[in-house]
Design a protein around this motif. Structure first.
Motif, mmCIF file in Angstrom:
data_model
loop_
_atom_site.group_PDB
_atom_site.id
_atom_site.type_symbol
_atom_site.label_atom_id
_atom_site.label_comp_id
_atom_site.label_asym_id
_atom_site.label_seq_id
_atom_site.Cartn_x
_atom_site.Cartn_y
_atom_site.Cartn_z
ATOM 1 N N PRO A 76 6.719 11.758 1.854
ATOM 2 C CA PRO A 76 5.578 12.602 2.230
ATOM 3 C C PRO A 76 5.388 13.735 1.233
ATOM 4 C CG PRO A 76 7.486 13.135 3.561
ATOM 5 C CD PRO A 76 7.885 11.944 2.735
ATOM 6 N N GLY A 77 4.310 14.450 1.418
ATOM 7 C CA GLY A 77 3.969 15.569 0.545
ATOM 8 C C GLY A 77 2.504 15.479 0.173
ATOM 9 N N HIS A 78 2.118 14.329 -0.364
ATOM 10 C CA HIS A 78 0.695 14.052 -0.589
ATOM 11 C C HIS A 78 0.051 13.579 0.706
ATOM 12 C CE1 HIS A 78 -2.960 12.645 -2.575
ATOM 13 N NE2 HIS A 78 -2.808 11.500 -1.945
ATOM 14 N N ALA A 79 0.759 12.730 1.429
ATOM 15 C CA ALA A 79 0.298 12.223 2.728
ATOM 16 C C ALA A 79 1.523 11.851 3.543
ATOM 17 C CB ALA A 79 -0.617 11.013 2.545
ATOM 18 N N ARG A 80 1.386 11.938 4.869
ATOM 19 C CA ARG A 80 2.527 11.601 5.733
ATOM 20 C C ARG A 80 2.722 10.086 5.860
ATOM 21 N NH1 ARG A 80 0.535 16.216 8.497
ATOM 22 N NH2 ARG A 80 -0.700 14.958 9.938
ATOM 23 N N HIS A 81 1.747 9.313 5.396
ATOM 24 C CA HIS A 81 1.826 7.850 5.478
ATOM 25 C C HIS A 81 2.098 7.251 4.097
ATOM 26 C CE1 HIS A 81 -2.332 8.180 3.991
ATOM 27 N NE2 HIS A 81 -2.545 9.008 5.009
ATOM 28 N N HIS A 82 2.939 7.917 3.316
ATOM 29 C CA HIS A 82 3.169 7.525 1.923
ATOM 30 C C HIS A 82 4.598 7.019 1.733
ATOM 31 C CE1 HIS A 82 3.000 7.509 -2.417
ATOM 32 N NE2 HIS A 82 1.818 8.115 -2.444
ATOM 33 N N TYR A 83 4.726 5.908 1.021
ATOM 34 C CA TYR A 83 6.038 5.499 0.517
ATOM 35 C C TYR A 83 5.940 5.224 -0.974
ATOM 36 C CZ TYR A 83 4.514 0.508 0.906
ATOM 37 O OH TYR A 83 3.859 -0.695 0.799
ATOM 38 N N CYS A 84 7.075 5.258 -1.633
ATOM 39 C CA CYS A 84 7.186 4.839 -3.024
ATOM 40 C C CYS A 84 8.106 3.628 -3.090
ATOM 41 C CB CYS A 84 7.738 5.963 -3.900
ATOM 42 S SG CYS A 84 6.608 7.357 -4.091
ATOM 43 N N ILE A 85 7.986 2.868 -4.147
ATOM 44 C CA ILE A 85 8.757 1.632 -4.306
ATOM 45 C C ILE A 85 9.751 1.810 -5.451
ATOM 46 C CG2 ILE A 85 8.652 -0.849 -4.770
ATOM 47 C CD1 ILE A 85 5.680 -0.713 -3.864
ATOM 48 N N LEU A 139 0.857 -1.183 0.000
ATOM 49 C CA LEU A 139 0.000 0.000 0.000
ATOM 50 C C LEU A 139 0.891 1.230 0.000
ATOM 51 C CD1 LEU A 139 -2.740 -0.921 2.660
ATOM 52 C CD2 LEU A 139 -2.798 -1.280 0.178
ATOM 53 N N THR A 140 0.887 1.978 -1.092
ATOM 54 C CA THR A 140 1.729 3.187 -1.108
ATOM 55 C C THR A 140 1.288 4.156 -0.019
ATOM 56 O OG1 THR A 140 0.313 4.237 -2.796
ATOM 57 C CG2 THR A 140 2.231 2.977 -3.566
ATOM 58 N N HIS A 141 -0.035 4.194 0.253
ATOM 59 C CA HIS A 141 -0.581 4.950 1.387
ATOM 60 C C HIS A 141 -2.006 4.461 1.616
ATOM 61 C CE1 HIS A 141 -1.721 7.217 -2.193
ATOM 62 N NE2 HIS A 141 -2.512 8.035 -1.504
ATOM 63 N N ILE A 142 -2.659 4.985 2.630
ATOM 64 C CA ILE A 142 -3.911 4.362 3.054
ATOM 65 C C ILE A 142 -5.156 5.139 2.639
ATOM 66 C CG2 ILE A 142 -2.794 3.138 4.951
ATOM 67 C CD1 ILE A 142 -4.107 5.235 6.868
ATOM 68 N N HIS A 143 -5.051 6.094 1.737
ATOM 69 C CA HIS A 143 -6.260 6.669 1.162
ATOM 70 C C HIS A 143 -7.045 5.548 0.487
ATOM 71 C CE1 HIS A 143 -4.367 10.977 0.909
ATOM 72 N NE2 HIS A 143 -4.712 10.635 2.143
ATOM 73 N N LEU A 144 -8.361 5.591 0.585
ATOM 74 C CA LEU A 144 -9.153 4.399 0.292
ATOM 75 C C LEU A 144 -9.231 4.037 -1.186
ATOM 76 C CD1 LEU A 144 -12.033 4.569 2.907
ATOM 77 C CD2 LEU A 144 -9.846 3.364 3.015
ATOM 78 N N ASP A 145 -8.894 4.944 -2.095
ATOM 79 C CA ASP A 145 -8.797 4.533 -3.491
ATOM 80 C C ASP A 145 -7.540 3.699 -3.729
ATOM 81 O OD1 ASP A 145 -7.480 6.960 -2.897
ATOM 82 O OD2 ASP A 145 -7.412 7.554 -4.994
ATOM 83 N N HIS A 146 -6.643 3.695 -2.754
ATOM 84 C CA HIS A 146 -5.421 2.883 -2.822
ATOM 85 C C HIS A 146 -5.476 1.675 -1.891
ATOM 86 C CE1 HIS A 146 -2.995 6.066 -4.936
ATOM 87 N NE2 HIS A 146 -4.014 6.774 -4.479
ATOM 88 N N ALA A 147 -6.193 1.807 -0.801
ATOM 89 C CA ALA A 147 -6.143 0.791 0.262
ATOM 90 C C ALA A 147 -7.494 0.220 0.641
ATOM 91 C CB ALA A 147 -5.485 1.394 1.509
ATOM 92 N N GLY A 148 -8.566 0.720 0.050
ATOM 93 C CA GLY A 148 -9.895 0.289 0.464
ATOM 94 C C GLY A 148 -10.176 -1.179 0.229
ATOM 95 N N GLY A 149 -9.486 -1.783 -0.722
ATOM 96 C CA GLY A 149 -9.701 -3.209 -1.007
ATOM 97 C C GLY A 149 -8.781 -4.139 -0.248
#
Length: 333
Positions: free
Chosen positions: A167-176, A78-88
């Motif tokens: 961070p920048g978009h969200a503080r709970h964000h990582y990239c791979i 999960l790059t971050h937990i916004h629900l369009d990314h993590a809802g599933g």
């Protein structure tokens, strides 16, 4: 024959790239809006982001189409937990028995206990709309969650994938960073790029400043950090692969500054939201014209309107936080 027809009805759009990377349409709101990325290495695989629970049937059909069994998925990133990314995520974890969920430390507790996450989104959309868009979200067993602080290295069947705090978009964000393919999987850190805007091989990319943790300084730094890896391509959740990254990094920096300038100019206006929204709309349409986009104005706005609305909301929240911090600092001096 019937099973084959049913599978094809469920099968979303799939685009395959070299090095075992595939883009699977998450079917979020419309085709081409959100992607789930599949990384395959030998007889093992991983998913990057999950869409919503309504993305699960199509993605499972895509895995079956590619002859990947549920047991072969080792990780869900999960790059971050916004629900369009993590809802599933919770629904996928039911279907993928060997998968472990890899999430930023700031997001891990919300995956194990999503009550606050759900409540926050419901406060924006209302319960009925939340259920319509995202469905049910359930807790994920803590023992199946891997917290990934900055510079975490995860090996997918021997293939190193490095997770970078961005961070920048969200503080709970990582990239791979995937050195094998010279790629980065960027979630929302490197912006949004819809394939309908591609012109003669050049993509159109713009920032996403959706609520509630936009931080322009961090966003600039995260883009620079990613570009220091000299990637040849980026895979965006919204949507799919882009190249020409040096050009796009420059455009992203310029647009972040332009977005901030728009909201700062509206700081003294009481009902500023319509003003910010209109200015963002005008700016992006101007940039699309310079990009020589051939879509009509109405077609372009149809693709952009949700992002513009969310960006305006996120920018106003950032402005209010900035004003509040300045006031507090002045009061304590």
């Amino acid at each position: 024959m019937t099973e084959t027809c049913q599978l094809m009805e469920q099968l979303p759009a799939i685009i395959d790239y070299p090095n075992g990377i595939s883009v699977i349409d998450a079917r979020y709101h419309r085709p081409g809006r959100a992607a789930i990325h599949l990384i395959t290495e030998g007889d093992k695989a991983a998913l990057v982001d999950t869409g919503t629970r309504f993305s699960v049937p199509g993605t499972m059909a895509a895995l079956a189409h590619k002859q990947i069994t549920p047991e072969q998925i080792d990780y869900i990133f999960l790059t971050h937990i916004h629900l369009d990314h993590a809802g599933g995520a919770s629904e996928f974890m039911k279907w993928l028995p060997n998968a472990r969920l890899v999430v930023h430390p700031r997001g891990a507790s919300h995956m194990a206990n999503p009550i606050k996450l759900i409540a926050g989104v419901m406060a924006v959309y209302g319960e009925s709309e939340f259920r319509r868009i995202y469905g049910e979200i359930h807790p994920i067993a803590a023992e199946r969650i891997i917290e990934a602080p900055d510079n975490t290295l995860v090996e997918l069947n021997g293939r190193p994938l490095r997770l970078l705090d961005t961070p920048g978009h969200a503080r709970h964000h990582y990239c791979i960073h995937d050195a094998r393919s010279k790629s980065i999987f960027t979630g929302d850190t490197f912006g949004v790029s819809y394939r309908e805007f591609d012109m003669d091989g050049l993509e159109f990319v713009f920032p996403t400043t959706s609520p509630v943790q936009f931080d322009p300084e961090a966003a600039h730094a995260s883009i620079d950090r990613l570009m220091a890896l000299h990637p040849e391509q980026a895979f965006l959740t919204h949507y799919g692969r882009i190249r020409n990254l040096s050009y796009h990094a420059s455009q992203m920096h310029a647009l972040i500054d332009a977005f901030v300038s728009i909201v700062q100019q509206a700081a003294e206006i009481q009902d500023r939201q319509p003003i910010i929204t209109k200015a963002l709309q005008d700016l992006l349409l101007e940039r699309l014209a310079a990009h020589r986009c051939t879509l009509t104005r109405d077609a372009a706005l149809s693709l952009l309107q949700t992002d513009i609305k969310l960006n305006a909301q996120g920018l106003e929240i950032w402005l209010e936080q900035t004003i509040r911090q300045s006031t507090q600092a002045a009061g304590s001096s």
